[in-house]
Design an enzyme around this catalytic site. Structure first.
Site, PDB file in Angstrom:
ATOM      1  CG  ASN A 100      -2.709  13.287  49.423  1.00 47.30           C
ATOM      2  OD1 ASN A 100      -2.408  13.870  48.387  1.00 47.30           O
ATOM      3  ND2 ASN A 100      -3.919  12.759  49.626  1.00 47.30           N
ATOM      4  CE  LYS A 156      -6.211  15.341  51.066  1.00 43.97           C
ATOM      5  NZ  LYS A 156      -7.475  15.145  51.730  1.00 43.97           N
ATOM      6  CG  HIS A 194      -7.280   9.860  48.515  1.00 50.98           C
ATOM      7  ND1 HIS A 194      -8.410  10.607  48.776  1.00 50.98           N
ATOM      8  CD2 HIS A 194      -6.413  10.113  49.524  1.00 50.98           C
ATOM      9  CE1 HIS A 194      -8.213  11.297  49.895  1.00 50.98           C
ATOM     10  NE2 HIS A 194      -7.009  11.007  50.375  1.00 50.98           N
ATOM     11  CD  GLU A 211      -9.713  14.097  49.145  1.00 49.25           C
ATOM     12  OE1 GLU A 211      -8.728  14.391  48.449  1.00 49.25           O
ATOM     13  OE2 GLU A 211      -9.800  14.356  50.361  1.00 49.25           O
ATOM     14  CD  GLU A 261      -6.140   8.207  53.551  1.00 48.19           C
ATOM     15  OE1 GLU A 261      -5.351   8.916  54.165  1.00 48.19           O
ATOM     16  OE2 GLU A 261      -6.673   8.541  52.485  1.00 48.19           O
ATOM     17  N   GLY A 310      -9.830  14.995  56.671  1.00 49.98           N
ATOM     18  CA  GLY A 310     -10.043  16.443  56.604  1.00 49.98           C
ATOM     19  C   GLY A 310     -11.083  16.959  57.567  1.00 49.98           C
ATOM     20  CB  SER A 327      -7.972  14.208  61.312  1.00 51.05           C
ATOM     21  OG  SER A 327      -8.984  14.695  60.456  1.00 51.05           O
TER      22      SER A 327
HETATM   23  C1  PEP Z   1      -5.931  12.255  53.125  1.00 50.90           C
HETATM   24  O1  PEP Z   1      -6.669  12.876  52.385  1.00 50.90           O
HETATM   25  O2  PEP Z   1      -5.259  11.303  52.685  1.00 50.90           O
HETATM   26  C2  PEP Z   1      -5.867  12.643  54.518  1.00 50.90           C
HETATM   27  C3  PEP Z   1      -5.481  11.758  55.380  1.00 50.90           C
HETATM   28  O3  PEP Z   1      -6.235  13.932  54.801  1.00 50.90           O
HETATM   29  P1  PEP Z   1      -6.212  14.625  56.258  1.00 50.90           P
HETATM   30  O4  PEP Z   1      -4.920  14.291  56.898  1.00 50.90           O
HETATM   31  O5  PEP Z   1      -6.369  16.076  55.968  1.00 50.90           O
HETATM   32  O6  PEP Z   1      -7.372  14.062  57.025  1.00 50.90           O
END
Ligand code: PEP
Length: 258
Positions: A9, A11, A97, A99, A169, A175, A214
């Site tokens: 992803n 973003k 998601h 976000e 998630e 992040g 992460s």
């Molecule tokens: C995400 O935003 O879907 C995600 C998993 O981000 P990160 O791997 O940076 O934690």
């Protein structure tokens, strides 16, 4: 047997030139056996979809989008529909998601409509759910993710369930560099699977469950070794082809070891 699924992803990162360079580097970094082991998807911003589609021609890496309109067409300024994504060659699309839920007030009912629109257009939704740190601390993780899943699921018949991907998630892990332990993630994935069984019966076994938060080369193996973790949704660590390639290689090694 569910095929492992690793999704990058991006973003709101990378213009078309950067997308092209990345695609070439990732293709160089991956060897054939790694590519054969699982499914790999890159979800760039809308603006890089066409460029990436061209750069990935002849490669087994699939294309995904990061959001979609629930509508097929019409007066919806700024929106992109599922048939338009299919026309660009997208096979997958992330919906719900955190976000989008957090920054754009997206509700689970809207997520359900988006997922339904994707399935109708022949795309596979990657439907995200996850709790906040405060909800986890209050012991509400199971309740929150079950409720999110229940309302976010598209209204489909069980035979279509195999086209669905659900990504757990935890918001506190996205992040942040803090990853859920494999046991914490498995506990929630098992709950999700149980809930999916009540909705789709035996077809729930075909739904792939991804973990996101992460994920990196150092933790992918342990996460993927859990029985209900079928893949990962990867943000930051997917932004460099070398690191994403390492994640792919490590997940493959774990899943094929005797
Ligand atoms: C995400 O935003 O879907 C995600 C998993 O981000 P990160 O791997 O940076 O934690």
């Amino acid at each position: 047997m569910r095929r492992p699924l690793l999704v990058a992803n991006w973003k709101m990162h990378k213009d078309r030139g950067e997308a092209r360079v990345y695609a070439d580097a990732l293709r160089d970094a991956l060897t054939d056996p790694e590519l054969g082991a699982g499914e790999i998807v890159i979800a760039p911003p809308f603006t890089a979809l066409e460029t990436l589609a061209a750069a990935l021609v002849g490669s087994p890496i699939a294309l995904g989008a990061q959001d979609v309109s629930p509508e097929a067409e019409g007066a919806h300024t700024g929106e992109v529909s599922a048939p338009m994504l299919a026309d660009l060659g997208c096979k997958y699309c992330i919906v719900g998601h955190s976000e989008r839920r957090g920054q754009h007030g997206e509700t689970s009912a809207q997520v359900s409509a988006k997922a339904g629109a994707l399935l109708k257009a022949g795309l596979r939704p990657i439907l995200c759910v996850g709790e906040t740190q405060a909800q986890r601390a209050a012991g509400k993780t199971a309740e929150i993710v079950a409720e999110q899943l229940q309302v976010s699921l598209p209204r489909i018949d069980p035979p279509a369930a195999g086209n669905l991907v659900v990504a757990y998630e935890p918001i506190w892990a996205i992040g942040t560099g803090v990853t859920a332990t494999p046991e914490q993630a498995q506990e929630v994935h098992a709950l999700l699977r149980k809930h999916l069984r009540t909705v789709f019966g035996a077809e729930a076994e075909k739904v792939r469950l991804q973990y996101g938060g992460s994920v990196g080369p150092g933790n992918i193996q342990a996460l993927m070794s859990q029985p209900d973790i079928d893949g990962a949704l990867i943000g930051n660590a997917s932004l460099t082809p070398e690191t994403f390639g390492q994640i792919i290689a490590n997940s493959y090694l774990e899943n094929t070891s005797p």
